[in-house]
Every structure is written in structure tokens, then in C-alpha cells.
Scaffold this motif. Sequence first.
Motif, PDB file in Angstrom:
ATOM      1  N   ALA A 232       0.839  -1.195   0.000  1.00  0.00           N
ATOM      2  CA  ALA A 232       0.000   0.000   0.000  1.00  0.00           C
ATOM      3  C   ALA A 232       0.876   1.248   0.000  1.00  0.00           C
ATOM      4  CB  ALA A 232      -0.913   0.003   1.225  1.00  0.00           C
ATOM      5  N   SER A 233       0.457   2.265  -0.738  1.00  0.00           N
ATOM      6  CA  SER A 233       1.202   3.517  -0.782  1.00  0.00           C
ATOM      7  C   SER A 233       1.168   4.209   0.585  1.00  0.00           C
ATOM      8  CB  SER A 233       0.615   4.448  -1.847  1.00  0.00           C
ATOM      9  OG  SER A 233      -0.740   4.732  -1.563  1.00  0.00           O
ATOM     10  N   VAL A 234       2.164   5.035   0.825  1.00  0.00           N
ATOM     11  CA  VAL A 234       2.293   5.737   2.105  1.00  0.00           C
ATOM     12  C   VAL A 234       1.811   7.166   1.956  1.00  0.00           C
ATOM     13  CG1 VAL A 234       3.910   6.528   3.868  1.00  0.00           C
ATOM     14  CG2 VAL A 234       4.268   4.309   2.753  1.00  0.00           C
ATOM     15  N   GLN A 235       1.048   7.639   2.937  1.00  0.00           N
ATOM     16  CA  GLN A 235       0.592   9.028   2.934  1.00  0.00           C
ATOM     17  C   GLN A 235       1.685   9.916   3.513  1.00  0.00           C
ATOM     18  OE1 GLN A 235      -2.628  10.258   5.622  1.00  0.00           O
ATOM     19  NE2 GLN A 235      -3.601  11.266   3.901  1.00  0.00           N
ATOM     20  N   VAL A 236       2.145  10.864   2.716  1.00  0.00           N
ATOM     21  CA  VAL A 236       3.256  11.723   3.111  1.00  0.00           C
ATOM     22  C   VAL A 236       2.798  12.863   4.019  1.00  0.00           C
ATOM     23  CG1 VAL A 236       4.984  13.348   2.253  1.00  0.00           C
ATOM     24  CG2 VAL A 236       4.642  11.166   1.083  1.00  0.00           C
ATOM     25  N   ASP A 237       1.705  13.518   3.660  1.00  0.00           N
ATOM     26  CA  ASP A 237       1.225  14.693   4.382  1.00  0.00           C
ATOM     27  C   ASP A 237      -0.187  14.434   4.901  1.00  0.00           C
ATOM     28  OD1 ASP A 237       0.253  17.212   5.168  1.00  0.00           O
ATOM     29  OD2 ASP A 237       1.539  18.251   3.743  1.00  0.00           O
ATOM     30  N   THR A 253       6.160   3.346  -7.209  1.00  0.00           N
ATOM     31  CA  THR A 253       5.674   3.614  -5.856  1.00  0.00           C
ATOM     32  C   THR A 253       6.478   4.744  -5.218  1.00  0.00           C
ATOM     33  OG1 THR A 253       7.073   1.833  -4.994  1.00  0.00           O
ATOM     34  CG2 THR A 253       4.806   1.273  -5.505  1.00  0.00           C
ATOM     35  N   GLU A 254       7.769   4.816  -5.539  1.00  0.00           N
ATOM     36  CA  GLU A 254       8.613   5.905  -5.045  1.00  0.00           C
ATOM     37  C   GLU A 254       8.214   7.230  -5.692  1.00  0.00           C
ATOM     38  OE1 GLU A 254      12.627   4.786  -5.847  1.00  0.00           O
ATOM     39  OE2 GLU A 254      12.413   2.820  -4.881  1.00  0.00           O
ATOM     40  N   ALA A 255       7.850   7.165  -6.984  1.00  0.00           N
ATOM     41  CA  ALA A 255       7.451   8.379  -7.700  1.00  0.00           C
ATOM     42  C   ALA A 255       6.184   8.972  -7.103  1.00  0.00           C
ATOM     43  CB  ALA A 255       7.236   8.063  -9.183  1.00  0.00           C
ATOM     44  N   PHE A 256       5.313   8.115  -6.589  1.00  0.00           N
ATOM     45  CA  PHE A 256       4.078   8.621  -6.000  1.00  0.00           C
ATOM     46  C   PHE A 256       4.360   9.400  -4.719  1.00  0.00           C
ATOM     47  CE2 PHE A 256       0.287   7.879  -3.198  1.00  0.00           C
ATOM     48  CZ  PHE A 256      -0.500   8.836  -3.800  1.00  0.00           C
ATOM     49  N   THR A 257       5.329   8.943  -3.945  1.00  0.00           N
ATOM     50  CA  THR A 257       5.712   9.662  -2.732  1.00  0.00           C
ATOM     51  C   THR A 257       6.180  11.072  -3.097  1.00  0.00           C
ATOM     52  OG1 THR A 257       6.375   7.602  -1.645  1.00  0.00           O
ATOM     53  CG2 THR A 257       7.235   9.646  -0.716  1.00  0.00           C
ATOM     54  N   ALA A 258       6.975  11.165  -4.155  1.00  0.00           N
ATOM     55  CA  ALA A 258       7.460  12.468  -4.618  1.00  0.00           C
ATOM     56  C   ALA A 258       6.303  13.328  -5.123  1.00  0.00           C
ATOM     57  CB  ALA A 258       8.493  12.269  -5.727  1.00  0.00           C
ATOM     58  N   LYS A 259       5.341  12.696  -5.793  1.00  0.00           N
ATOM     59  CA  LYS A 259       4.189  13.434  -6.316  1.00  0.00           C
ATOM     60  C   LYS A 259       3.370  14.034  -5.182  1.00  0.00           C
ATOM     61  CE  LYS A 259       1.367  14.913  -9.476  1.00  0.00           C
ATOM     62  NZ  LYS A 259       1.799  15.942 -10.456  1.00  0.00           N
ATOM     63  N   GLN A 260       3.201  13.280  -4.111  1.00  0.00           N
ATOM     64  CA  GLN A 260       2.454  13.797  -2.958  1.00  0.00           C
ATOM     65  C   GLN A 260       3.120  15.045  -2.388  1.00  0.00           C
ATOM     66  OE1 GLN A 260       0.569  11.027   0.008  1.00  0.00           O
ATOM     67  NE2 GLN A 260       1.851   9.535  -1.031  1.00  0.00           N
ATOM     68  N   ARG A 261       4.450  15.001  -2.276  1.00  0.00           N
ATOM     69  CA  ARG A 261       5.166  16.169  -1.754  1.00  0.00           C
ATOM     70  C   ARG A 261       4.949  17.377  -2.659  1.00  0.00           C
ATOM     71  NH1 ARG A 261       9.601  12.337  -0.813  1.00  0.00           N
ATOM     72  NH2 ARG A 261       9.619  11.773   1.399  1.00  0.00           N
TER      73      ARG A 261
END
Length: 339
Positions: A232-237, A253-261
Amino acid sequence: MAATNKTLSLMARGREFLGSETAILCGAMSWVSERNLVAAISNAGGFGVIACGAMTPELLDAEITATKALTEKPFGVNLITMHPMLFDLIDVCSSHGVGHVVLAGGIPPKGSVEAIKSGGAKVICFAPTLMLGKKLLRAGADALVIEGMEAGGHIGPVSTSVLAQEILPVLAEEHLVFVAGGIGRGEAMAGYLEMGAAGVQLGTRFACASESIAHPDFKKMFFRASARDAIASVQVDPRLPVIPVRAIRNKGTEAFTAKQREVALKLDAGEVDMGAAQLEIEHFWAGALRRAVIDGDVEGGSVMAGQSVGMVKEEEPVAQIMASLMEQSEAALTTRSAA
């Protein structure tokens, strides 16, 4: 399917509601649940569901028309509640006489359930909690899908087994409730039917069917993966209410973390409001999923899969998958009744 009478009997209410031979729905998977797979599932006795996703009304119109050309059996359409043209998409479904519309992605906006029902269709909604399930039924939903965190794509925080124990004993006697998330074999299906479910929904199990247009490399990722690879993806904020997504671990999956930021910074700067921020996240997933499913970019794209992915070992025709599920369910029910 005369040899599966026990399973069919437990599915009776779901089968009548859907108008299909079995009460097995295919989860709406963007880019995967299109005309070919949907028609194949309905033709094999299941209930196919077109994943509208980010389609425009014109694209949905063409997809429904194309699906009708491949099957005369019932099928449904899944619409995302936050789609900016939701009511236009509802009009398209009504114009085609679509019998069932599935609303996903959040609480249906005001007037949407009424608009669907006025067009003659039944409304199916996702209920992640008992309280919300009751609210949706009061608002006019004809059936619910309870989907656990084991599922692929957008997920909630609670497992399927817990949701089933919380919701089925309370709602299933008087209402139609379908169970989804982590179902890969017929034995599990039989268990939920015995608990009162009207039927089940599977996505991951069908993603690599012979009729699925998913890229060969996308399917190979499924064949190689185990349950623990579907994360499952991680919620950054915490201020950005992003619904977690389950997919096979890769660079995407790493790119999604960057997208959230990136989106959180836009939110801070006042460049977007919360609705626009969530829509940007959805567009990210739609693009990342397309790259994986259609282009075969299984490293940079999103290979959405449920934890049942470990049970998907080879490409099989939809009819064979359906037959296996029914046979496994029947064998389990027969063993239990003989004990």
C-alpha cells in the motif's frame, strides 16, 4: 453450471439482481476493465463492469457501444464520484440503458444517485464502514460492495474478513452486499456466501486473463509476485487526504511519494484547493497505471494488484477462471455439508 447448485443457490439474490448466471462481479480496473475483458466475463456467466476512470463522456459512449457489440449479456459501468463530468457520464449510461452503475471513490455527490435511478439503472456503492453502508442504503443505493484492504488499487484501512464480520450479520439479510478484496479462490468465495453475501467481486484474479489487453510485461509482474510484493502507498502529508493504493513494489511507488510532496507544496502555496489537489493525485495514478498496463512500463508505471496476486500464476481464459472458482466453491460447500 449444473454441477454447482449449492453455490448458485447461495448466489440466488445476487444473480437475480445482476441478471447474470453467477454473482461474480469483475472489479473495475482502469485500462484493464474495458470492452474485451468486460464482455468476456459477462459471456462466461459473470458480471463485467467497465472502468470509466477519467474517460470523457464521448469515450465512455464509445466503450459502452463497443462492449454491446461483443456481448448481449448484462454488464455495468463504474463511475468515479469525483469526476468533474459525473452527471454527463450518468446521462451516457442512461442513454444506453445500462442496468447497473457502480459509484466509487467517495460519497456520491448530491443528486447523483437520483439521476442514475431516474435513468432506470440500479446503483451499487462501496461501503468501507457499517455506518456509511447504512447511510448509502438510506440514500438510495440498491446494493453495497464491501472491499477490504487486501484489494488492489484504491483501498481502505480494514481487512475484508473484519468488514464481512462487521457488516454482513447486520445488513445482508435485508440488503444485497457483495464482498471484495483478497479473494483468489472459490473456497473463500463460498465462505462469504455462507455468511450472507449476495456475491463477490474479484479484480486481480481477472487482470491477467487471456482476454485482458494488459501488456505481457504487466502480466509477467503478476506471475512473479507474491502477496507481500503488493504494498500500500504511504501518505506523506496528513493534510492531504490521499486514499492509499495497493500495487506491486517498483520505482513507480517511489514516484508517487514524490508526487504527494509536490502537490502538498502547491496546496501550501494556495495554487490549488483540496479538490484540485485530489484530482491531480487521481490523474497521476491514471497516467502511471496506463504506462504499466498499456505501454508495459512496469518499473516506472503503477502495477496495481491485490494481495491475491500470489495466486495468479498463468494466463487463463476468463471462462476457465470462472469455472475454477465455481468448482472450488462447490467442493468446499459439499465437504462442509457432508461433515
